[in-house]
Write an enzyme that holds these catalytic residues in place. Structure first.
Site, mmCIF file in Angstrom:
data_model
loop_
_atom_site.group_PDB
_atom_site.id
_atom_site.type_symbol
_atom_site.label_atom_id
_atom_site.label_comp_id
_atom_site.label_asym_id
_atom_site.label_seq_id
_atom_site.Cartn_x
_atom_site.Cartn_y
_atom_site.Cartn_z
ATOM 1 N N HIS A 182 55.914 47.589 3.047
ATOM 2 C CA HIS A 182 56.945 46.602 2.748
ATOM 3 C C HIS A 182 57.586 46.893 1.401
ATOM 4 O O HIS A 182 58.799 46.806 1.243
ATOM 5 C CB HIS A 182 56.308 45.201 2.673
ATOM 6 C CG HIS A 182 56.449 44.445 3.932
ATOM 7 N ND1 HIS A 182 55.402 43.799 4.526
ATOM 8 C CD2 HIS A 182 57.526 44.218 4.712
ATOM 9 C CE1 HIS A 182 55.824 43.215 5.623
ATOM 10 N NE2 HIS A 182 57.109 43.455 5.763
ATOM 11 N N ARG A 323 63.966 50.293 22.812
ATOM 12 C CA ARG A 323 63.037 51.204 23.476
ATOM 13 C C ARG A 323 61.812 50.429 23.938
ATOM 14 O O ARG A 323 61.258 49.632 23.187
ATOM 15 C CB ARG A 323 62.617 52.307 22.484
ATOM 16 C CG ARG A 323 61.725 53.350 23.102
ATOM 17 C CD ARG A 323 61.494 54.492 22.152
ATOM 18 N NE ARG A 323 60.612 54.129 21.053
ATOM 19 C CZ ARG A 323 60.282 54.966 20.069
ATOM 20 N NH1 ARG A 323 60.804 56.183 20.031
ATOM 21 N NH2 ARG A 323 59.471 54.592 19.118
ATOM 22 N N ASN A 443 61.708 64.016 16.321
ATOM 23 C CA ASN A 443 60.398 64.019 15.643
ATOM 24 C C ASN A 443 59.333 64.556 16.593
ATOM 25 O O ASN A 443 58.567 65.458 16.257
ATOM 26 C CB ASN A 443 60.000 62.602 15.197
ATOM 27 C CG ASN A 443 61.034 61.968 14.297
ATOM 28 O OD1 ASN A 443 61.815 62.651 13.665
ATOM 29 N ND2 ASN A 443 61.042 60.647 14.242
ATOM 30 N N ARG A 454 53.213 66.098 13.660
ATOM 31 C CA ARG A 454 54.234 65.512 12.790
ATOM 32 C C ARG A 454 53.633 64.805 11.586
ATOM 33 O O ARG A 454 54.335 64.464 10.660
ATOM 34 C CB ARG A 454 55.118 64.549 13.601
ATOM 35 C CG ARG A 454 54.368 63.408 14.211
ATOM 36 C CD ARG A 454 55.220 62.645 15.208
ATOM 37 N NE ARG A 454 56.006 61.601 14.581
ATOM 38 C CZ ARG A 454 56.794 60.761 15.248
ATOM 39 N NH1 ARG A 454 56.918 60.864 16.564
ATOM 40 N NH2 ARG A 454 57.471 59.838 14.628
ATOM 41 N N CYS A 491 68.022 60.322 17.702
ATOM 42 C CA CYS A 491 67.527 59.255 16.836
ATOM 43 C C CYS A 491 66.299 59.652 16.029
ATOM 44 O O CYS A 491 65.672 58.808 15.389
ATOM 45 C CB CYS A 491 67.228 58.001 17.659
ATOM 46 S SG CYS A 491 65.987 58.261 18.944
HETATM 47 C C1 PEP Z 1 61.263 60.745 17.772
HETATM 48 O O1 PEP Z 1 60.223 61.136 18.308
HETATM 49 O O2 PEP Z 1 62.106 61.487 17.229
HETATM 50 C C2 PEP Z 1 61.578 59.296 17.728
HETATM 51 C C3 PEP Z 1 62.744 58.865 17.306
HETATM 52 O O3 PEP Z 1 60.600 58.438 18.092
HETATM 53 P P1 PEP Z 1 59.315 58.086 17.191
HETATM 54 O O4 PEP Z 1 59.559 58.656 15.809
HETATM 55 O O5 PEP Z 1 59.215 56.609 17.198
HETATM 56 O O6 PEP Z 1 58.215 58.777 17.927
HETATM 57 MG MG MG Z 2 59.023 59.882 19.581
#
Ligand code: PEP
Ligand code: MG
Length: 533
Positions: A182, A323, A443, A454, A491
């Site tokens: 936060h 989502r 990601n 990641r 995204c």
């Molecule tokens: C991604 O995997 O790029 C994504 C936007 O979803 P998350 O980061 O929530 O896995």
């Molecule tokens: Mg993802």
């Protein structure tokens, strides 16, 4: 004057500040036993009441997202279940401060043990309210947060952040902490430079420092020449940020006139207070899993419906992509995600889990169908791998809407699209031609294409979304979408990184969804690029 020491951590909020550094106040003094359990109980009640009163005043002063966070702390302080273990320890002649600390330690440990960074970050709120009550119990509570300095320590209590007068400048440097706490969110919203994860360090006579919130650097006792150099950099950065802000209220257009849609990624309703809908083209990703708290009851249909409706009303007719639950992987929820998976990122995650837990999925789909009439809703499935998942989820959605209609409850049937984040989908997008839209999750796509986690700093260099293999897949998906009339957006975090935006536009993308804090920077970067139309 001590010799300079340079420490490197993780960037949490952009900006540079040079000035005095102070250790975040330590523990409250120990309380002296009053002589009776009744006396201790009364002291604890009074300290909690004082803490609630203080938080209420602070909350009225600050409003917005900060007030929401304080509401969480107040609710915790009013929660009898949280206080019960402290009261029972007091009955066994334990002094009130020790009883309170021990009760909170159990709760904090539960949050800290979560594998999800978001939930771990909430432990800071609990430590904050624990310490506020302890200071009242020991009679050492007092004003803090004059601003104009670097706050250094293990973690910044969120209320200390809110009490601090940041108009005088200042920064935050933490030995641990999290970029998704936060406080980090508040720091980004207020433009307070912040670095986390610096590792253990002591001030021991260091009383001046520099924080670089972009590079993730803390320099203790910098030499005069170093301070001058960083002040020049800070001035340069301030000019750059002011220049970027000029782009915030304009549509995103490249230097050669190509229009790019820029949407925002959000996780909670509290974020909406800090985003002006006029500065973006809508919501490109709402991560619903953050409405679910590990260890807490799952939000029911009405609760979810209220949240989704709020996003749609906020967007004033602009698209809102919500989502469906993407839990599992690095976002486990006890009781929902399986225990003991050897590789959770390759396990029962996202739509795979929802198709295995139809009860949970159905509740969410009903809430989404009920929210649909309130705006331009689009629903997106995460972690889709094979077409049958899209088909089955679509059937489940239709069934949920039919059931609502039978019950006489107003609802709609929004378009159903998919995340493209599993390589199988990006390699053969043709298999998913029935999806209403694609949103590339760079990601996960990057971690699966490069076989590098990641969330591991050891393989961070491999986990590069600019890897030609990833770019080639993005290009393929963008082309397939263009040729088949399927809208494609991206995204993942790379959309917010100016270093990658050129390749994304070159790959054919014309829609990006980024974190709200990155909007101005992304629009400015787009304005600087030429892609040809
Ligand atoms: C991604 O995997 O790029 C994504 C936007 O979803 P998350 O980061 O929530 O896995
Ligand atoms: Mg993802």
């Amino acid at each position: 004057m001590r010799s300079p020491v340079e420490l490197r951590g993780k960037p949490a909020s952009r900006g540079i500040f040079a000035g005095p550094v102070t250790r975040i106040a330590g523990e409250a003094a120990a309380r002296v036993y009053s002589g009776s359990a009744a006396g201790e109980r009364a002291a604890l009640d009074a300290a909690i009441a004082d803490a609630i009163a203080e938080l209420t005043v602070l909350s009225e002063k600050i409003g917005g997202e900060g007030a929401d966070m304080l509401a969480f702390q107040i609710a915790m302080l009013e929660d009898e279940a949280l206080k019960a273990p402290a009261y029972s320890a007091i009955e066994s002649a334990v002094v009130a401060d020790k009883a309170w600390s021990a009760a909170l330690a159990v709760e904090i440990a539960g949050y800290e043990a979560s594998e999800d960074e978001y939930f771990r970050a909430r432990a800071a709120d609990l430590r904050d309210l624990r310490d506020r009550v302890l200071k009242h119990l020991s009679g050492t509570a007092g004003p803090s947060g004059s601003g104009g300095m670097i706050l250094a320590g293990e973690d910044v209590p969120p209320t200390l952040f809110l009490e601090t007068d940041w108009s005088r400048g200042g920064a935050i440097a933490l030995t641990s902490g999290s970029a998704s706490s936060h406080v980090a969110m508040l720091a980004r919203a207020r433009g307070v430079p912040m670095v986390v994860g610096l590792g253990a360090f002591e001030l021991n006579g260091h009383d001046e420092a520099i924080v670089d919130g972009e590079g993730g650097i803390l320099i203790l006792s910098p030499e005069r020449a170093t301070v001058e150099m960083w002040k020049v950099r800070a001035a340069g950065l301030a000019i750059e940020q002011a220049r970027e802000r000029e782009f915030l209220h304009r549509p995103a257009v490249t230097a050669d006139g190509v229009k790019v849609e820029v949407l925002v990624n959000v996780a909670g309703v509290e974020e909406l207070d800090h985003i002006d809908i006029e500065t973006c083209d809508g919501i490109g990703l709402m991560r619903t899993e953050f409405l679910f708290r590990d260890g807490a009851p799952l939000p029911d249909e009405d609760e979810q419906f209220a949240a989704y409706k709020r996003f749609l009303e906020w967007a004033k007719g602009k698209p809102v992509t919500i989502r469906t639950l993407d839990i599992g992987g690095d976002k486990p929820i006890r009781g929902l995600t399986p225990d003991g998976e050897t590789n959770p990122f390759l396990g029962l995650r996202g739509v795979r889990l929802m198709l295995a837990r139809r009860d949970v999925f159905r509740t969410q789909l009903r809430a989404l169908a009920r929210a649909a009439p309130y705006g331009q809703l689009k629903v997106m499935l995460p972690m889709v791998t094979i077409p049958v998942e899209l088909t089955e989820a679509g059937e489940e959605f239709v069934d949920a809407a039919d059931a609502l209609k039978d019950e006489g409850i107003a609802c709609g049937m929004p378009p159903l699209g998919i995340m493209v984040e599993v390589p199988a989908v990006a390699i053969v997008p043709e298999m998913f031609a029935s999806a209403a839209f694609f949103s590339i999750g760079s990601n996960d796509l990057t971690q699966y294409v490069t076989a590098s986690s990641r969330d591991s700093s050891a393989v961070a260099a491999l986990n590069d979304p600019g890897n030609p293999a990833v770019i080639r897949l993005i290009t393929r998906v963008a082309r397939f979408g263009r040729e088949n009339g399927i809208p494609v957006s991206l995204c993942g975090d790379m959309a917010g990184d100016p270093a990658h935006i050129g390749s994304l536009l070159k790959a054919g993308l014309r829609s990006l969804s980024v974190s709200p804090a990155g909007l101005a920077r992304v629009k400015a970067a787009i304005a600087n690029l030429r892609v040809g139309s």
